[in-house]
Scaffold this motif. Sequence first.
Motif, mmCIF file in Angstrom:
data_model
loop_
_atom_site.group_PDB
_atom_site.id
_atom_site.type_symbol
_atom_site.label_atom_id
_atom_site.label_comp_id
_atom_site.label_asym_id
_atom_site.label_seq_id
_atom_site.Cartn_x
_atom_site.Cartn_y
_atom_site.Cartn_z
ATOM 1 N N CYS A 282 0.849 -1.184 0.000
ATOM 2 C CA CYS A 282 0.000 0.000 0.000
ATOM 3 C C CYS A 282 0.888 1.237 0.000
ATOM 4 N N SER A 283 0.381 2.319 -0.586
ATOM 5 C CA SER A 283 1.156 3.553 -0.619
ATOM 6 C C SER A 283 1.317 4.135 0.785
ATOM 7 N N ILE A 284 0.297 3.901 1.615
ATOM 8 C CA ILE A 284 0.354 4.441 2.977
ATOM 9 C C ILE A 284 0.688 3.318 3.949
ATOM 10 N N LEU A 285 1.850 3.429 4.562
ATOM 11 C CA LEU A 285 2.270 2.482 5.593
ATOM 12 C C LEU A 285 2.824 3.306 6.741
ATOM 13 N N PRO A 286 2.722 2.811 7.981
ATOM 14 C CA PRO A 286 3.324 3.570 9.087
ATOM 15 C C PRO A 286 4.840 3.620 8.924
ATOM 16 N N GLY A 287 5.444 4.757 9.231
ATOM 17 C CA GLY A 287 6.895 4.861 9.095
ATOM 18 C C GLY A 287 7.262 5.120 7.645
ATOM 19 N N ILE A 288 7.886 4.152 7.029
ATOM 20 C CA ILE A 288 8.308 4.277 5.622
ATOM 21 C C ILE A 288 7.097 4.041 4.720
ATOM 22 N N ASN A 289 6.798 5.029 3.830
ATOM 23 C CA ASN A 289 5.621 4.845 2.974
ATOM 24 C C ASN A 289 5.914 3.850 1.851
ATOM 25 N N GLY A 290 4.860 3.523 1.093
ATOM 26 C CA GLY A 290 4.967 2.481 0.080
ATOM 27 C C GLY A 290 5.946 2.813 -1.030
ATOM 28 N N PHE A 291 6.006 4.107 -1.382
ATOM 29 C CA PHE A 291 6.905 4.505 -2.482
ATOM 30 C C PHE A 291 8.358 4.303 -2.062
ATOM 31 N N MET A 292 8.672 4.787 -0.860
ATOM 32 C CA MET A 292 10.041 4.663 -0.341
ATOM 33 C C MET A 292 10.366 3.185 -0.135
ATOM 34 N N ALA A 293 9.407 2.425 0.371
ATOM 35 C CA ALA A 293 9.647 0.997 0.615
ATOM 36 C C ALA A 293 9.971 0.286 -0.692
#
Lengths: 152, 149
Positions: free
Chosen positions: B74-85
């Motif tokens: 998902c694009s929204i994740l706690p901490g590191i977002n989906g794009f960065m991940a």
Amino acid sequence: MAYVGQLQRKFVEYTKSLYREGIVDKQFTQLHNLQDESNPDFAEEVVTLFFTDSQRLLNELTNALEQQDVDFNTVDAYVHQFKGSSSSVGAQRVKDLCISFRTLCEQQNKELCLRCLQQVKLEYASFKSKLESLFQLEKQIVEAGGTIPTID
Amino acid sequence: MEGATGNNGGKGEHSKQGDSVRKLTALVMDDPICQRVERALLMSLDVEAHGVDNAHDAFKLLSEGRSFDLIILCSILPGINGFMATRMLRAMGVQCKILGLCGLTVEQGRQAFLDAGADGYYEKPIKAAQLIPILKEIDPNYQPPNSRA
């Protein structure tokens, strides 16, 4: 068995009304399609999880919008998340309101966002109440020795 | 990093006639509700699906040697977002298919995921009809359960 038949008819009618009124959509059907012997209560479990998480999200949204300087990026992220989870369980009206809410976040209109949040809360409360009634009907059918009818 | 890549591009070892087929594996990175629905969908498609609700736990799994044929996040994740991940997964050497998911389609989100190295981008809820072609790309021998004789 007449009692079971009566409950089953009530269940079918009630479920059809939820679709007719747009309370739930095809994704809700999909949750039921994902049920099997190893996961017979999958739909109810996921929707119940949604209830808990929604309360948290609505609290966070309320808190974020009540700040003097609203951080609309934060509000947007919560709305985005709520749209994701409501669409995943088939809560159609809640999902549709989240789409409108998102537009208001982009406009950074605090007043309209607050009003939209109120509508979301009302729609969510309606969804929760109706789904709880549906799950209660399912329990009654099973306790009376019947099976849950499938809806086309 | 050892073990952090997908299984040689996801093709894995597949059956000679009469042997059992290795199931495809997937890692889902999403909030608990969406994750449950996505994992159930994958499992109904005969994919072994694991779930985490944040990128840190995903990186930990991969650094311990786990590998997957498909990662959905998902694009929204706690901490590191989906794009960065996604960027970090590719930087770690993860080569398997990565699909980005969002609550609401935005062109910027689509581009951000693709630029980060994702192979696809979908609005939730992801559907079987969207997943099946991807699974077939990963494994040309893959057949969804309903289509098997």
